[in-house]
Structures are given as structure tokens and as C-alpha cells.
Design a protein around this motif. Structure first.
Motif, PDB file in Angstrom:
ATOM      1  N   GLN A 131       0.832  -1.210   0.000  1.00 58.27           N
ATOM      2  CA  GLN A 131       0.000   0.000   0.000  1.00 58.27           C
ATOM      3  C   GLN A 131       0.863   1.255   0.000  1.00 58.27           C
ATOM      4  N   LEU A 132       1.968   1.216   0.755  1.00 57.82           N
ATOM      5  CA  LEU A 132       2.886   2.369   0.755  1.00 57.82           C
ATOM      6  C   LEU A 132       3.527   2.543  -0.615  1.00 57.82           C
ATOM      7  N   ASN A 133       3.948   1.434  -1.207  1.00 50.96           N
ATOM      8  CA  ASN A 133       4.589   1.515  -2.524  1.00 50.96           C
ATOM      9  C   ASN A 133       3.620   1.975  -3.609  1.00 50.96           C
ATOM     10  N   VAL A 134       2.393   1.464  -3.584  1.00 49.78           N
ATOM     11  CA  VAL A 134       1.453   1.843  -4.633  1.00 49.78           C
ATOM     12  C   VAL A 134       1.071   3.317  -4.518  1.00 49.78           C
ATOM     13  N   ALA A 135       0.984   3.815  -3.284  1.00 50.33           N
ATOM     14  CA  ALA A 135       0.670   5.242  -3.106  1.00 50.33           C
ATOM     15  C   ALA A 135       1.847   6.116  -3.543  1.00 50.33           C
ATOM     16  N   THR A 136       3.071   5.686  -3.152  1.00 51.24           N
ATOM     17  CA  THR A 136       4.266   6.487  -3.493  1.00 51.24           C
ATOM     18  C   THR A 136       4.478   6.533  -4.999  1.00 51.24           C
ATOM     19  N   TYR A 137       4.489   5.364  -5.623  1.00 52.19           N
ATOM     20  CA  TYR A 137       4.778   5.325  -7.053  1.00 52.19           C
ATOM     21  C   TYR A 137       3.565   5.719  -7.892  1.00 52.19           C
ATOM     22  N   GLY A 138       2.374   5.570  -7.328  1.00 54.25           N
ATOM     23  CA  GLY A 138       1.195   6.073  -8.021  1.00 54.25           C
ATOM     24  C   GLY A 138       1.238   7.580  -8.139  1.00 54.25           C
ATOM     25  N   GLU A 139       1.691   8.227  -7.053  1.00 60.70           N
ATOM     26  CA  GLU A 139       1.821   9.690  -7.096  1.00 60.70           C
ATOM     27  C   GLU A 139       2.933  10.103  -8.054  1.00 60.70           C
ATOM     28  N   ARG A 140       4.019   9.327  -8.091  1.00 64.27           N
ATOM     29  CA  ARG A 140       5.106   9.632  -9.028  1.00 64.27           C
ATOM     30  C   ARG A 140       4.641   9.505 -10.466  1.00 64.27           C
ATOM     31  N   ILE A 141       3.874   8.448 -10.747  1.00 60.80           N
ATOM     32  CA  ILE A 141       3.356   8.265 -12.105  1.00 60.80           C
ATOM     33  C   ILE A 141       2.439   9.419 -12.490  1.00 60.80           C
ATOM     34  N   LYS A 142       1.598   9.845 -11.542  1.00 59.91           N
ATOM     35  CA  LYS A 142       0.735  10.993 -11.809  1.00 59.91           C
ATOM     36  C   LYS A 142       1.570  12.221 -12.146  1.00 59.91           C
ATOM     37  N   ASN A 143       2.653  12.451 -11.368  1.00 63.02           N
ATOM     38  CA  ASN A 143       3.511  13.627 -11.620  1.00 63.02           C
ATOM     39  C   ASN A 143       4.209  13.507 -12.970  1.00 63.02           C
ATOM     40  N   GLU A 144       4.645  12.278 -13.331  1.00 61.99           N
ATOM     41  CA  GLU A 144       5.325  12.092 -14.617  1.00 61.99           C
ATOM     42  C   GLU A 144       4.385  12.366 -15.786  1.00 61.99           C
ATOM     43  N   ILE A 145       3.119  11.923 -15.643  1.00 57.87           N
ATOM     44  CA  ILE A 145       2.139  12.225 -16.699  1.00 57.87           C
ATOM     45  C   ILE A 145       1.836  13.715 -16.725  1.00 57.87           C
ATOM     46  N   THR A 146       1.727  14.320 -15.515  1.00 53.55           N
ATOM     47  CA  THR A 146       1.437  15.760 -15.424  1.00 53.55           C
ATOM     48  C   THR A 146       2.557  16.573 -16.040  1.00 53.55           C
ATOM     49  N   ASN A 147       3.812  16.110 -15.848  1.00 52.57           N
ATOM     50  CA  ASN A 147       4.938  16.826 -16.460  1.00 52.57           C
ATOM     51  C   ASN A 147       4.825  16.832 -17.977  1.00 52.57           C
ATOM     52  N   GLY A 148       4.366  15.701 -18.535  1.00 53.20           N
ATOM     53  CA  GLY A 148       4.154  15.670 -19.980  1.00 53.20           C
ATOM     54  C   GLY A 148       3.043  16.594 -20.394  1.00 53.20           C
ATOM     55  N   ILE A 149       1.997  16.671 -19.551  1.00 54.93           N
ATOM     56  CA  ILE A 149       0.850  17.528 -19.877  1.00 54.93           C
ATOM     57  C   ILE A 149       1.244  19.003 -19.811  1.00 54.93           C
ATOM     58  N   GLU A 150       2.230  19.341 -18.953  1.00 54.48           N
ATOM     59  CA  GLU A 150       2.637  20.755 -18.790  1.00 54.48           C
ATOM     60  C   GLU A 150       3.139  21.352 -20.100  1.00 54.48           C
ATOM     61  N   ILE A 151       3.562  20.500 -21.028  1.00 54.53           N
ATOM     62  CA  ILE A 151       3.974  21.017 -22.344  1.00 54.53           C
ATOM     63  C   ILE A 151       2.806  21.725 -23.009  1.00 54.53           C
ATOM     64  N   THR A 152       1.589  21.118 -22.861  1.00 51.65           N
ATOM     65  CA  THR A 152       0.411  21.751 -23.471  1.00 51.65           C
ATOM     66  C   THR A 152       0.091  23.067 -22.761  1.00 51.65           C
ATOM     67  N   ASP A 153       0.353  23.140 -21.444  1.00 48.45           N
ATOM     68  CA  ASP A 153       0.114  24.393 -20.706  1.00 48.45           C
ATOM     69  C   ASP A 153       1.074  25.497 -21.166  1.00 48.45           C
ATOM     70  N   THR A 154       2.327  25.085 -21.435  1.00 39.99           N
ATOM     71  CA  THR A 154       3.315  26.077 -21.907  1.00 39.99           C
ATOM     72  C   THR A 154       2.872  26.654 -23.245  1.00 39.99           C
TER      73      THR A 154
END
Length: 615
Positions: free
Chosen positions: A68-91
Motif C-alpha cells: 500500500q505504501l509503494n502503490v501510493a508512493t509510485y502512483g503519485e510519481r506516475i501521476k507527476n510524470e504524466i502531469t509533467n508531460g501535460i505541462e507542455i500543453t500548458d506552456t
């Protein structure tokens, strides 16, 4: 008789034996030697089972917490990695807003925003893709997103709801899979009214965009699965990426991007159990069991083997019910123990059992015997004593039962359908049963069984396949037979004959005697069955089959049970010779209507009769 009641009865006899010969104290010693090792053995099993259960529960809880700790930690990381890709559209969106809907030097800006996890960057004014970087290989991506069949509905949702949407995964022409991120852009006109400009778009490569996270999880020993809802309005999840193994009973972490829900699930590759620890504990259990077995070995060898041999000596090996010795012994003891109680004894056997053995073989005769014994065990109550006298004769003792109480029960059992399987088909057989009541007609067990035997003899004399009670005047005669068996007649009858099913659509050969096999050149009956596929039709020359069959059934339909037919019969070598057959249709209780057919060689018959008349 059920297995439990069977063993209980044997135990009761053993107890009775030891009471008479060694006294109550000896019986208590036997029980003590049996129960003490058994209790110790059961306590050891319970203790080890409790340890295994507690250890397994604790290990699973710890693995769930860690997962549960790992899925929450890496789930949040995956969300941030996808969000970083999305930030290109914001730029790109901010540039469009600041430049009033214009982007100069798009390729330069897009090139600076690119990374290994980005497949392409796109602009779609009014929802129509016009600019793509890199352009090489992506020309087909210039489409009208608002009106496209596959992309229109979700694109209009993003436009109308002012929200980022993700679509995919889908196969990329350049190889691999991608997810399209579309970010709607809104500008204001001269009057300050907001209007839809179009989309800034980025295509993310899967799984490159979150490869660091899933690589780390894989190294930690987890199977994983990333999925997202098909569309913002849907509750159905579609897999974006997953590992090769199965995610059984996973723990999950959910997050939202735009209006879409994402779910990240993980499961330990080795499962939720600590297999190594459990193997060690199970090994301990096996060791303890072995030690306990050694401790009980003396009693098992000295007492249990003796009881086992006594059971085997009283049990019929084929049917697993009492043999004649066992039935007589227990019936005697039961009646002696309750001399004033009422008992009903029955004798039964299979009608025409010798026919079953001769036609199908002794293996199938044994099947009929076993099926009959099984039906007895299933039908009669658990306190009924069941036995096999030998051959196809069985015996039953119903305790605390009168003639009137047993009559309906025994009649029902006699009429109960009984069958055995032969080459995938069920063949029915029937029984005859006679019964008598103690003490109405008998003063002891032997006399009771003789009365039941007399009743069985009476039903045999009156057509078999029935059930009858003993009455005054019946005598137990020696059930004489003619002395001929079906095999004797089949082998020595002066003529070739066969037996087959009388069915227009599905005739089936059942039997052919040696005379027929010799006349037609077949090595044995198995070769006959194989070459003819067990069909009488295949013995007739092909050009005559329809005519001969029509002639046979025309005679039958006209009420003639006997018929004479002349045709060419197929030999084993494929040649044909002319025969005259004399057939008779009869009703068989086992197979319905069957044909008995006698064959004569047409040429030999003419030669023989011509010679006789010439003299």
C-alpha cells in the motif's frame, strides 16, 4: 450400508468379542491405546495449524502494508510524470494567450519541449490539427478532431467543459503505444467575450512517460497494472500498461487527471504469502506427524492390522459390501441380540446374468454386479445389512421391520432402473427378489434365509423380473438349469447366425457365432465389428442395401415377424457371396426389438438340395 455404519458395526463386534474373552478392562485398554495417540496427534496438528495461520496472517498484513505504501508512493510519481508531460500543453497554451492566438517559430519551441517520452507536439486551431512537431512521419495526424469519428465526442467534451482530456492508449505508426493529451485553449475577442481557439496537444509515449516508476517497482518484486477510464463520462477502465504477470488481489491507488480517473494496482510477484516461511513450518508439521506416527506404530501394527484383516475377510472385494461369511455372521449376531424384534430378509439375483457374461464378457458382468451393489447402498437405509452370497446373488437384512413395512420398499427397489455401460451406451438389466419375515415364518437366521430363497425360486418360476414375499407352502427347491449355456449353443448350433438391433436408423450388431465368422472369413468378432462398424447394413452389397432394407421393413410393417431375404453378403476380404437369410424380430428387455438372423450359403444350399433330389 454407509461406510461409517459399516465401521461402527465392525467395532461393535470387536468390542463384543473382547468383552466375552478378556473382559471390560481389556476393552478399556484397547480404547486407551487408540484414543491417547490420536488425541496427541490431533493436538499437534491443531498447534501447528494455528502457528501457520497466525504467521501467514501476519505476513500477509505486512506485505499489504508495504504494498500500500509503494502503490501510493509510485502512483503519485506516475501521476507527476504524466502531469509533467501535460505541462507542455500548458506552456503552449500560455504562449497562445500571450500572443493573441499566434505562435511564431513553433518548431523551435516544440523542439525545446521534446523529450524521450514525447512522441509529438501539435496545435489544433478550431479543433483541426495544423502543426505537428516533428512533422516527419506524422503527416497523417492532421485531422479534424471535433468531427472525427473516433476522437470527436471526447474532443467536444474537452471543448465544452473547459477540461484537459487524455485518450488512449493507441498504437503509434512509429511503433509502440501512445496517449493523446488535448488541452483546450480559450481567448477573448475585442468585446471581452471568451471563445474557443482550439487545442494544444502532446502525444505521450507509453510506457516511456512513467518508465522510471514501473522499473523501480519491478526491481522491488511487484507485478503492476495502470488503467484509466475510457472517457470522462465512463466508469469502465481500460488498461494503459501492465506487467507480464497476473495482478491477483492487488492493492490500488487512484488519482485524477482532468475529469478522468486513473488507477494503479500492484501485487507482489511471489504472492501475498511468505512461501519460504510456510514451507519451513509445514516441514515442522511433517516432522511432528512422523514422530507421532512412530509413537502410534505399535498399536497400529498390533491392533489396527488385525481389525483391517477381519474387515477384509468379511467384505466382498468387487462390491465393497459383506461377503456371505460376513453377512451370515453379522446377521446372526444382530438377530441374537434382538430376538424379539422383527426382521425382513431378502434374496435377489440378476435375471439372465449368464447372458450378460456371454455376450459382453465377464468384465461387464462385474460392472452390472457393482452397479447393483451401489444402487443397494444408495437405496436402503444405513442400518440395513447388505451382502453378496456369491455369483449374482445378493442378500439384505432389514432390522426392526415387518412384512408390510418392507413390501413397498422392496417393490420400489425391484422396479428401480438398473444398467451398466458398454462402449458408451447404457444397457438395462433386471432383478428377481424374494423376501421373508422373522419371526413370523422363521425361528432363526438360517430358516429365515431359506424362506427368502423359496420366495426367490417362486418368482423365477413365474417369469422373473419381480418381487414376491414368502408364504406358507413355498419350498426352497434346487434351482435347476437346462445345462446349456448361450456360449454352448452359439458355438455348436449347425448354422451361421447373428443378432442385431432392429432399428431403421441405427441398427447395431451385437453378436455373431463362430459358424458365421468362419463362413464370411472374419478372424474374430472384433474384426467383424471393426470392418462393418457394427452395422448390419455394411454386410450387404452397396447396390442392394436400399432394396434389402426396404424389403425387410416392408415385411415387418405388414405384420410378418419372420422373413426370408436373398442378397450378397460382404466377406472380410471385401468380396461377396450369395446368401439366404431367415430373420425373426423379437422384443428384448435389454435392447428393445432385435433381429435373430440365420444365414445359408445360396450356392451350397442349391448344390446340397440338387444332390438330394437327384438321388
Amino acid at each position: 450400508m454407509t461406510k461409517t455404519s459399516h465401521i461402527d458395526a465392525v467395532w461393535e463386534v470387536l468390542v463384543l468379542y473382547y468383552k466375552n474373552s478378556h473382559g471390560q478392562n481389556e476393552v478399556n485398554q484397547i480404547k486407551k491405546k487408540t484414543l491417547v495417540p490420536l488425541i496427541i496427534f490431533l493436538l499437534g496438528i491443531c498447534l501447528v495449524s494455528l502457528i501457520v495461520y497466525k504467521t501467514d496472517t501476519h505476513e500477509k498484513e505486512q506485505r499489504h502494508i508495504t504494498a500500500q505504501l509503494n502503490v501510493a508512493t509510485y502512483g503519485e510519481r506516475i501521476k507527476n510524470e504524466i502531469t509533467n508531460g501535460i505541462e507542455i500543453t500548458d506552456t503552449l497554451k500560455q504562449i497562445l494567450i500571450s500572443e493573441d492566438g499566434e505562435i511564431h517559430q513553433f518548431e523551435t519551441i516544440a523542439g525545446n519541449l521534446m523529450s524521450d517520452s514525447i512522441e509529438s507536439v501539435q496545435l489544433a486551431p478550431n479543433g483541426v490539427v495544423t502543426d505537428i512537431y516533428p512533422d516527419n512521419g506524422n503527416e497523417a495526424g492532421k485531422i479534424d478532431l471535433i468531427h472525427d469519428k473516433d476522437r470527436g465526442k471526447i474532443s467536444r467534451y474537452a471543448r465544452d467543459n473547459h477540461t484537459i482530456i487524455t485518450q488512449g492508449p493507441f498504437k503509434l505508426k512509429q511503433g509502440g503505444y501512445g496517449i493523446a493529451v488535448r488541452n483546450p485553449v480559450y481567448l477573448k475577442d475585442k468585446n471581452g467575450h471568451e471563445y474557443f481557439w482550439g487545442f494544444t496537444i502532446v502525444i505521450l509515449r507509453v510506457p516511456d512517460i512513467f518508465s522510471d516508476s514501473i522499473s523501480a517497482l519491478s526491481n522491488f518484486g511487484y507485478e503492476y497494472k495502470i488503467s484509466k477510464t475510457d472517457a470522462p463520462w465512463s466508469d469502465t477502465y481500460k488498461v494503459v500498461y501492465q506487467s507480464d504477470g497476473q495482478t491477483n488481489h492487488p492493492v490500488s491507488y487512484t488519482f485524477t487527471i482532468g475529469d478522468e480517473n486513473w488507477k494503479f494496482e500492484v501485487t507482489p510477484k511471489s504472492g501475498w504469502r511468505n512461501a519460504t516461511l510456510l514451507i519451513i513450518i509445514i516441514g515442522m508439521f511433517l516432522t511432528i506427524s512422523l514422530l507421532l506416527s512412530v509413537l502410534t506404530r505399535v498399536w497400529l501394527v498390533a491392533k489396527e492390522h488385525k481389525k483391517k484383516f477381519q474387515i477384509l475377510a468379511r467384505t466382498d472385494s468387487l462390491t465393497n459390501i459383506y461377503n456371505r461369511y460376513g453377512f451370515d455372521e453379522f446377521a446372526e449376531k444382530i438377530i441374537q441380540k434382538n430376538p424379539k424384534a422383527h426382521f425382513v430378509a431378502a434374496l435377489l439375483d440378476i435375471d439372465d446374468f449368464k447372458f450378460i457374461n456371454d455376450i459382453y464378457g465377464h468384465n461387464y458382468g462385474d460392472r452390472a454386479l457393482k452397479n447393483l451393489a451401489d444402487s443397494m447402498k444408495a437405496f436402503f437405509p444405513s442400518d440395513a445389512l447388505l451382502g453378496r452370497n456369491g455369483g449374482d446373488e445378493f442378500c439384505i437384512l432389514l432390522p426392526n421391520c415387518t412384512f408390510k413395512e418392507a413390501d413397498v420398499q422392496l417393490q420400489q427397489f425391484t422396479k428401480l432402473p438398473k444398467s451398466f455401460s458398454y462402449h458408451g451406451k447404457e444397457h438395462a438389466f433386471y432383478i428377481s427378489l424374494g423376501y421373508a419375515e422373522y419371526p413370523t415364518f422363521a425361528s432363526n437366521r438360517s430358516q429365515l434365509m431359506r424362506c427368502a430363497d423359496a420366495a426367490l425360486y417362486e418368482i423365477k418360476l413365474h417369469g422373473k423380473n419381480g418381487c414376491i414375499a414368502y408364504r406358507e407352502g413355498l419350498r426352497s427347491g434346487a434351482r435347476k438349469q437346462l445345462g446349456f449355456t448361450f456360449k454352448d449353443i452359439a458355438e455348436h448350433l449347425p448354422g451361421a447366425f447373428i443378432i442385431y438391433r432392429a432399428d431403421k436408423e441405427d441398427d447395431e450388431l451385437f453378436f455373431a457365432n463362430d459358424e458365421f465368422l468362419h463362413m464370411s472369413g472374419y478372424k474374430d468378432i472384433d474384426e467383424l465389428f471393426r470392418l462393418t462398424k457394427k452395422s448390419f447394413r455394411n454386410l450387404i452389397r452397396e447396390d442392394e442395401q436400399q432394396q434389402i432394407e426396404s424389403s425387410i421393413w416392408e415385411q415387418i410393417d405388414n405384420g410378418n415377424e419372420n422373413d426370408y431375404i436373398h442378397f450378397h453378403l460382404r466377406k472380410a476380404d471385401g468380396t461377396y457371396f450369395s446368401v439366404l437369410d431367415h430373420g425373426r424380430i423379437v422384443a428384448s428387455p435389454q435392447y428393445g426389438k432385435v433381429f435373430y438372423v440365420l444365414f445359408m450359403d445360396w450356392e451350397d444350399m442349391h448344390i446340397c438340395y440338387n444332390d438330394k433330389f437327384a438321388r
